[in-house]
Motif scaffolding. Structure first.
Motif, PDB file in Angstrom:
ATOM      1  N   LEU A 194       0.824  -1.203   0.000  1.00 37.57           N
ATOM      2  CA  LEU A 194       0.000   0.000   0.000  1.00 37.57           C
ATOM      3  C   LEU A 194       0.863   1.260   0.000  1.00 37.57           C
ATOM      4  N   ALA A 195       1.958   1.214   0.746  1.00 30.09           N
ATOM      5  CA  ALA A 195       2.863   2.357   0.783  1.00 30.09           C
ATOM      6  C   ALA A 195       3.497   2.583  -0.585  1.00 30.09           C
ATOM      7  N   TYR A 196       3.858   1.497  -1.250  1.00 28.07           N
ATOM      8  CA  TYR A 196       4.458   1.614  -2.584  1.00 28.07           C
ATOM      9  C   TYR A 196       3.472   2.247  -3.563  1.00 28.07           C
ATOM     10  N   ALA A 197       2.212   1.811  -3.514  1.00 24.29           N
ATOM     11  CA  ALA A 197       1.193   2.391  -4.388  1.00 24.29           C
ATOM     12  C   ALA A 197       1.026   3.884  -4.108  1.00 24.29           C
ATOM     13  N   ALA A 198       1.077   4.269  -2.833  1.00 21.78           N
ATOM     14  CA  ALA A 198       0.980   5.689  -2.481  1.00 21.78           C
ATOM     15  C   ALA A 198       2.171   6.470  -3.015  1.00 21.78           C
ATOM     16  N   GLY A 199       3.360   5.874  -2.926  1.00 23.02           N
ATOM     17  CA  GLY A 199       4.548   6.533  -3.458  1.00 23.02           C
ATOM     18  C   GLY A 199       4.478   6.723  -4.961  1.00 23.02           C
ATOM     19  N   LEU A 200       3.956   5.724  -5.660  1.00 21.35           N
ATOM     20  CA  LEU A 200       3.794   5.841  -7.112  1.00 21.35           C
ATOM     21  C   LEU A 200       2.911   7.018  -7.479  1.00 21.35           C
ATOM     22  N   LEU A 201       1.839   7.178  -6.732  1.00 20.60           N
ATOM     23  CA  LEU A 201       0.870   8.212  -7.069  1.00 20.60           C
ATOM     24  C   LEU A 201       1.307   9.602  -6.634  1.00 20.60           C
ATOM     25  N   ASP A 227      14.581  18.453  -9.466  1.00 12.82           N
ATOM     26  CA  ASP A 227      15.809  17.830  -9.950  1.00 12.82           C
ATOM     27  C   ASP A 227      15.716  16.318  -9.722  1.00 12.82           C
ATOM     28  N   ARG A 228      15.658  15.562 -10.809  1.00 12.48           N
ATOM     29  CA  ARG A 228      15.469  14.112 -10.694  1.00 12.48           C
ATOM     30  C   ARG A 228      16.627  13.447  -9.968  1.00 12.48           C
ATOM     31  N   ARG A 229      17.820  13.934 -10.184  1.00  7.65           N
ATOM     32  CA  ARG A 229      18.990  13.326  -9.546  1.00  7.65           C
ATOM     33  C   ARG A 229      18.873  13.430  -8.024  1.00  7.65           C
ATOM     34  N   LYS A 230      18.589  14.611  -7.532  1.00 10.41           N
ATOM     35  CA  LYS A 230      18.446  14.792  -6.087  1.00 10.41           C
ATOM     36  C   LYS A 230      17.258  13.994  -5.546  1.00 10.41           C
ATOM     37  N   LEU A 231      16.161  13.965  -6.309  1.00 10.56           N
ATOM     38  CA  LEU A 231      14.978  13.237  -5.874  1.00 10.56           C
ATOM     39  C   LEU A 231      15.286  11.753  -5.704  1.00 10.56           C
ATOM     40  N   ILE A 232      15.969  11.175  -6.670  1.00 10.90           N
ATOM     41  CA  ILE A 232      16.298   9.752  -6.621  1.00 10.90           C
ATOM     42  C   ILE A 232      17.184   9.440  -5.415  1.00 10.90           C
ATOM     43  N   VAL A 233      18.184  10.262  -5.199  1.00  8.35           N
ATOM     44  CA  VAL A 233      19.116  10.034  -4.090  1.00  8.35           C
ATOM     45  C   VAL A 233      18.397  10.143  -2.749  1.00  8.35           C
ATOM     46  N   VAL A 234      17.552  11.155  -2.604  1.00  6.43           N
ATOM     47  CA  VAL A 234      16.809  11.333  -1.348  1.00  6.43           C
ATOM     48  C   VAL A 234      15.851  10.163  -1.115  1.00  6.43           C
ATOM     49  N   LEU A 235      15.141   9.752  -2.159  1.00  8.29           N
ATOM     50  CA  LEU A 235      14.203   8.636  -2.022  1.00  8.29           C
ATOM     51  C   LEU A 235      14.913   7.353  -1.601  1.00  8.29           C
ATOM     52  N   LEU A 280      16.015   7.542   2.093  1.00  7.09           N
ATOM     53  CA  LEU A 280      14.904   7.360   3.021  1.00  7.09           C
ATOM     54  C   LEU A 280      14.423   5.904   3.036  1.00  7.09           C
ATOM     55  N   ALA A 281      14.436   5.259   1.860  1.00 10.28           N
ATOM     56  CA  ALA A 281      14.069   3.841   1.818  1.00 10.28           C
ATOM     57  C   ALA A 281      15.046   3.009   2.640  1.00 10.28           C
ATOM     58  N   ALA A 282      16.346   3.341   2.551  1.00 13.67           N
ATOM     59  CA  ALA A 282      17.349   2.638   3.353  1.00 13.67           C
ATOM     60  C   ALA A 282      17.102   2.846   4.841  1.00 13.67           C
ATOM     61  N   ALA A 283      16.675   4.044   5.214  1.00 17.99           N
ATOM     62  CA  ALA A 283      16.370   4.315   6.622  1.00 17.99           C
ATOM     63  C   ALA A 283      15.217   3.436   7.105  1.00 17.99           C
ATOM     64  N   GLY A 326       8.652   0.896   9.566  1.00 17.54           N
ATOM     65  CA  GLY A 326       9.814   0.766   8.692  1.00 17.54           C
ATOM     66  C   GLY A 326       9.445   0.202   7.336  1.00 17.54           C
ATOM     67  N   SER A 327       8.526  -0.764   7.314  1.00 16.13           N
ATOM     68  CA  SER A 327       8.070  -1.350   6.050  1.00 16.13           C
ATOM     69  C   SER A 327       7.364  -0.300   5.196  1.00 16.13           C
ATOM     70  N   ALA A 328       6.571   0.549   5.855  1.00 14.90           N
ATOM     71  CA  ALA A 328       5.864   1.603   5.129  1.00 14.90           C
ATOM     72  C   ALA A 328       6.838   2.627   4.556  1.00 14.90           C
ATOM     73  N   VAL A 329       7.833   3.023   5.350  1.00 14.95           N
ATOM     74  CA  VAL A 329       8.828   4.000   4.894  1.00 14.95           C
ATOM     75  C   VAL A 329       9.617   3.439   3.713  1.00 14.95           C
ATOM     76  N   ALA A 330      10.070   2.189   3.849  1.00  9.95           N
ATOM     77  CA  ALA A 330      10.826   1.572   2.758  1.00  9.95           C
ATOM     78  C   ALA A 330       9.968   1.438   1.510  1.00  9.95           C
ATOM     79  N   GLY A 331       8.694   1.093   1.690  1.00 13.12           N
ATOM     80  CA  GLY A 331       7.809   0.914   0.549  1.00 13.12           C
ATOM     81  C   GLY A 331       7.525   2.203  -0.197  1.00 13.12           C
ATOM     82  N   VAL A 332       7.185   3.256   0.537  1.00 14.16           N
ATOM     83  CA  VAL A 332       6.784   4.496  -0.122  1.00 14.16           C
ATOM     84  C   VAL A 332       7.954   5.163  -0.839  1.00 14.16           C
ATOM     85  N   PHE A 333       9.177   5.037  -0.292  1.00 14.96           N
ATOM     86  CA  PHE A 333      10.315   5.719  -0.907  1.00 14.96           C
ATOM     87  C   PHE A 333      11.092   4.847  -1.897  1.00 14.96           C
ATOM     88  N   SER A 334      10.777   3.552  -1.966  1.00  8.64           N
ATOM     89  CA  SER A 334      11.462   2.703  -2.938  1.00  8.64           C
ATOM     90  C   SER A 334      10.979   2.947  -4.364  1.00  8.64           C
TER      91      SER A 334
END
Length: 415
Positions: free
Chosen positions: A62-69, A79-87, A90-93, A110-118
């Protein structure tokens, strides 16, 4: 801006950079699947029921679907480069929180954080199409999707083996470390915004470069682009068909006459990794104008795979063959879909991909839930009927898309 002054594709889209981006896609996609073979160990380690541990899978999806949207559309705004690195950071966190917590509530968090930012993987895919010449975009997408599919297909097996030797926490720690290292490398190697074509928000239904206007433009894109709708449906139905298989494979293979252990089931699922090898050539075929044939062939293969899958109730070998063929068919459909979607608009690729991938994973979620219901209702034969029905729905969406493509071609010829 005149054509002569328009930014050209990034000239440093080298093989090594494409490989690094593919690895990043695999890590991001795979981190949402590593918990599935570890649920018993997680439940034991956190002193909770397996049902409570398994809820983390639902949370992650569910978190992944929210991140997609809500996060992927930012690729057209910042800036896509910065966005990718930040995401990825946060997923690693989120993964590290899963590894070091002793409470199920924080494990879910933790599962939700990893899911939404992956969802960083789904920012990388449209980005690569801006880094290469248009006639090379299909091949580049194919390379990244090879990494993503390998990550999805191998995550369960690698997690099971690693957990058996170093404990389930080691899976999360290693994945987080790898994600941070890859993110650091991408920060150095990805192109700056100045090296990429600019995004003209006014041309894509967003008259002001803000997050709210970007989100509103998703609705505009979905309404204005019928082929985005048809390809989203095709992806949702086809991936849903594969999800039916994944959600019931342990139920089938764990009982007689198969009687496979969790490790054996995980190792058998590795045959699906071979399907990732078709991603690159399919992307090349799309570049050469063979995408319509590839899409149709992939849709027909989904349908053709399910009737022989009835025999998998008695044959592990037949199940492995079916899993391989279905994986190839889904990879072919997905690569072809993204090849078409990225050609529909050059100015809103992240947003178009967000719409498509949201539908894609909603289809998978529905397929997973329906697969379990089908198993409870009538066993493996009912599961096969469901998989076949979803395959037929994907073919119908394909036929509708071909009709739209012919109408679009006729309009262009008339002009």
């Amino acid at each position: 801006m005149s054509p002569s002054s328009s930014p050209t594709p990034h000239t440093q889209a080298s093989g090594s950079l494409l490989l690094l981006m593919a690895i990043a896609c695999g890590l991001c996609a795979g981190c949402n699947y590593i918990s599935q073979p570890l649920l018993h160990s997680i439940a034991t380690g956190l002193h909770v029921s397996e049902a409570q541990a398994a809820f983390s899978v639902t949370v992650s999806q569910l978190a992944y679907a929210a991140g997609l949207l809500f996060l992927v559309p930012l690729g057209d705004l910042v800036d896509r480069r910065k966005l990718i690195v930040v995401l990825m950071g946060l997923a690693a966190a989120g993964l590290l929180l899963c590894a070091f917590t002793g409470e199920i509530g924080f494990f879910w968090l933790g599962s939700a954080v990893a899911g939404v930012f992956s969802v960083a993987a789904q920012v990388l895919v449209p980005l690569v199409t801006l880094m290469v010449l248009p006639q090379q975009a299909g091949r580049a997408v194919g390379i990244l999707m090879t990494g993503l599919l390998i990550g999805i297909q191998s995550a369960r097996s690698i997690a099971g083996v690693l957990s058996g030797t170093a404990g389930w926490q080691s899976v999360y720690i290693l994945t987080a470390i790898l994600m941070l290292l890859v993110a650091a490398a991408l920060a150095k190697m990805l192109p700056t915004p100045a090296a990429l074509p600019p995004v003209n928000m006014a041309q894509t239904g967003a008259h002001k470069a803000s997050y709210s206007s970007t989100m509103r433009s998703l609705v505009d894109l979905f309404i204005r682009m019928p082929r985005l709708r048809s390809r989203t449906l095709m992806g949702a139905f086809s991936f849903g068909s594969l999800a039916v298989l994944f959600s019931t494979m342990a139920l089938l293979l764990g009982k007689a006459p198969h009687g496979l252990s969790d490790l054996q089931i995980g190792l058998l699922s590795l045959v699906g990794v071979a399907s990732a090898l078709v991603a690159k050539p399919i992307g090349q075929w799309a570049d050469q104008g063979d995408e319509p044939k590839t899409s149709l062939g992939a849709s027909l293969l989904v349908i053709a795979t399910w009737p022989p899958m009835w025999l998998a109730a008695q044959s592990t070998t037949m199940f492995g063959i079916g899993l391989l063929l279905l994986g190839v068919a889904i990879a072919g459909t997905h690569i072809s879909n993204q090849s078409v979607i990225f050609k529909l608009t050059s100015q809103a690729r992240s947003r178009a991909n967000a719409i498509y991938m949201t539908g894609y994973f909603l289809g998978a979620s529905a397929g997973s839930a329906l697969g379990v219901l089908a198993w409870d209702a009538g066993g493996w034969s009912t599961v096969c009927w469901l998989g076949l029905a979803l395959g037929l729905a994907a073919l119908a969406a394909n036929m509708y898309d071909r009709k739209l493509a012919r109408a679009e071609e006729s309009r262009q010829q008339a002009l």
